[in-house]
Design an enzyme around this catalytic site. Structure first.
Site, PDB file in Angstrom:
ATOM      1  N   ASP A  18      45.659  46.533  34.862  1.00 46.25           N
ATOM      2  CA  ASP A  18      45.036  46.330  33.545  1.00 46.25           C
ATOM      3  C   ASP A  18      46.096  46.054  32.480  1.00 46.25           C
ATOM      4  O   ASP A  18      47.225  46.530  32.570  1.00 46.25           O
ATOM      5  CB  ASP A  18      44.225  47.586  33.182  1.00 46.25           C
ATOM      6  CG  ASP A  18      43.237  47.321  32.050  1.00 46.25           C
ATOM      7  OD1 ASP A  18      42.870  46.151  31.823  1.00 46.25           O
ATOM      8  OD2 ASP A  18      42.838  48.298  31.389  1.00 46.25           O
ATOM      9  N   ASN A  66      33.289  42.252  34.646  1.00 46.85           N
ATOM     10  CA  ASN A  66      34.147  41.263  33.969  1.00 46.85           C
ATOM     11  C   ASN A  66      33.441  39.932  33.693  1.00 46.85           C
ATOM     12  O   ASN A  66      33.938  39.109  32.916  1.00 46.85           O
ATOM     13  CB  ASN A  66      35.439  41.028  34.765  1.00 46.85           C
ATOM     14  CG  ASN A  66      36.427  42.175  34.677  1.00 46.85           C
ATOM     15  OD1 ASN A  66      37.163  42.476  35.625  1.00 46.85           O
ATOM     16  ND2 ASN A  66      36.475  42.864  33.530  1.00 46.85           N
TER      17      ASN A  66
HETATM   18  C1  IPE Z   1      39.286  46.974  35.099  1.00 49.83           C
HETATM   19  O1  IPE Z   1      39.795  46.602  33.866  1.00 49.83           O
HETATM   20  C2  IPE Z   1      39.093  45.756  35.964  1.00 49.83           C
HETATM   21  C3  IPE Z   1      40.300  45.090  36.441  1.00 49.83           C
HETATM   22  C4  IPE Z   1      41.531  45.464  36.211  1.00 49.83           C
HETATM   23  C5  IPE Z   1      40.076  43.933  37.255  1.00 49.83           C
HETATM   24  P1  IPE Z   1      38.836  46.317  32.628  1.00 49.83           P
HETATM   25  O2  IPE Z   1      39.723  45.847  31.548  1.00 49.83           O
HETATM   26  O3  IPE Z   1      37.727  45.419  33.019  1.00 49.83           O
HETATM   27  O4  IPE Z   1      38.239  47.745  32.303  1.00 49.83           O
HETATM   28  P2  IPE Z   1      37.599  48.287  30.959  1.00 49.83           P
HETATM   29  O5  IPE Z   1      36.616  47.268  30.479  1.00 49.83           O
HETATM   30  O6  IPE Z   1      38.708  48.465  29.982  1.00 49.83           O
HETATM   31  O7  IPE Z   1      36.977  49.580  31.339  1.00 49.83           O
HETATM   32  C1  IPE Z   2      43.036  43.107  33.567  1.00 48.80           C
HETATM   33  O1  IPE Z   2      43.548  42.837  32.306  1.00 48.80           O
HETATM   34  C2  IPE Z   2      42.634  41.856  34.297  1.00 48.80           C
HETATM   35  C3  IPE Z   2      41.185  41.691  34.446  1.00 48.80           C
HETATM   36  C4  IPE Z   2      40.275  42.524  34.047  1.00 48.80           C
HETATM   37  C5  IPE Z   2      40.747  40.490  35.111  1.00 48.80           C
HETATM   38  P1  IPE Z   2      42.609  42.737  31.038  1.00 48.80           P
HETATM   39  O2  IPE Z   2      42.204  41.310  30.862  1.00 48.80           O
HETATM   40  O3  IPE Z   2      41.489  43.699  31.098  1.00 48.80           O
HETATM   41  O4  IPE Z   2      43.619  43.139  29.886  1.00 48.80           O
HETATM   42  P2  IPE Z   2      43.298  44.039  28.611  1.00 48.80           P
HETATM   43  O5  IPE Z   2      42.799  45.352  29.093  1.00 48.80           O
HETATM   44  O6  IPE Z   2      42.271  43.286  27.819  1.00 48.80           O
HETATM   45  O7  IPE Z   2      44.608  44.137  27.923  1.00 48.80           O
HETATM   46 MG    MG Z   3      41.356  45.661  30.511  1.00 51.97          MG
END
Ligand code: IPE
Ligand code: IPE
Ligand code: MG
Length: 233
Positions: A18, A66
């Protein structure tokens, strides 16, 4: 199970990668640039884990939630996964028979080309000593429902833990000993919610694109100091 001293190196590690979006935003870049930088961080981390004799690594790549993101970001992530799979993962599997890849999650809504690349990568990599499972369109709740429905279709009338586990996407893998989440958030975000019942968590504040193999090795070291009690004394 009487020895509650330090834990050995984990055999199974799962990572919530993340922080890509925040990494990009901090640099006034488009969020998609963060995903590109995030993809670049993966290979070195995987290599380091396999060198430490972690035999199963599960990477959270895209959750069932997502899809709520803007269409352009979702499609950039999907294209990136497709390119990474074809340019990096498949050649690596072809050159190193010890590596296996598998996908957990529902691949049916993905574009045909991506789905076929996932299936191809799985097909050419059966039986490797080191497995990387990629959680793609994965959600823990969806996985449990899928497992229950599959068991019912096969005639089950009462479902016990073994039956459920046998129908999960992760059926061929051990539960994660250690789950590492980068980006500092203190939640599971629907990742391996059945399998993580007794997993140890390490949360790293660093954003995923900044993560180095050393960060991951430090997390393994932290794990070895944990005392896993599984509800016992
Ligand atoms: C979890 O991260 C999913 C992945 C890393 C693929 P998210 O960014 O989607 O999680 P939330 O929305 O902060 O809980
Ligand atoms: C994780 O990084 C990757 C996916 C969920 C695909 P994020 O895109 O959630 O990054 P932040 O949490 O917004 O920084
Ligand atoms: Mg995230």
């Amino acid at each position: 199970m009487s020895d509650f001293s330090k834990s050995a190196t984990p055999n199974s590690v799962a990572i919530i990668m993340d922080g890509n979006g925040r990494w990009a935003t901090q640099r006034s870049l488009d969020r998609c640039e963060g995903h590109i930088a995030g993809a670049r961080a993966i290979s070195a981390v995987l290599r380091a884990l396999f060198e430490k004799e972690v035999h199963f690594v599960t990477l959270y790549a895209f959750s069932t939630e997502n899809w709520k993101r803007p269409r352009a970001e979702v499609s950039a992530i999907m294209s990136l996964i497709y390119r990474y799979l074809n340019d990096t993962v498949i050649p690596e599997i072809k050159s190193d028979a010890r590596l296996s890849i598998r996908f957990i999650g529902d691949l049916t809504p993905l574009d045909k080309e991506l789905r076929e690349s996932c299936e191809y990568a799985e097909k050419i990599s059966r039986g490797g000593e080191y497995t990387c499972a990629v959680a793609l369109n994965y959600g823990g709740r969806a996985e449990i429902l899928h497992a229950v429905n599959e068991a019912i279709r096969e005639g089950a009338t009462a479902i016990d833990e073994q039956t459920l586990s046998r129908h999960l996407y992760t059926r061929a893998m051990p539960d994660p000993d250690l789950i590492i989440r980068t980006g500092g958030e203190l939640r599971t975000s629907n990742f391996l919610i059945w399998q993580s019942a007794y997993s140890e968590y390490v949360i790293l504040d660093k954003l995923w694109p900044d993560i180095t193999p050393e960060d991951i090795i430090s997390s393994l070291d932290e794990y070895t100091h944990r005392k896993r009690r599984y509800g016992g004394l």
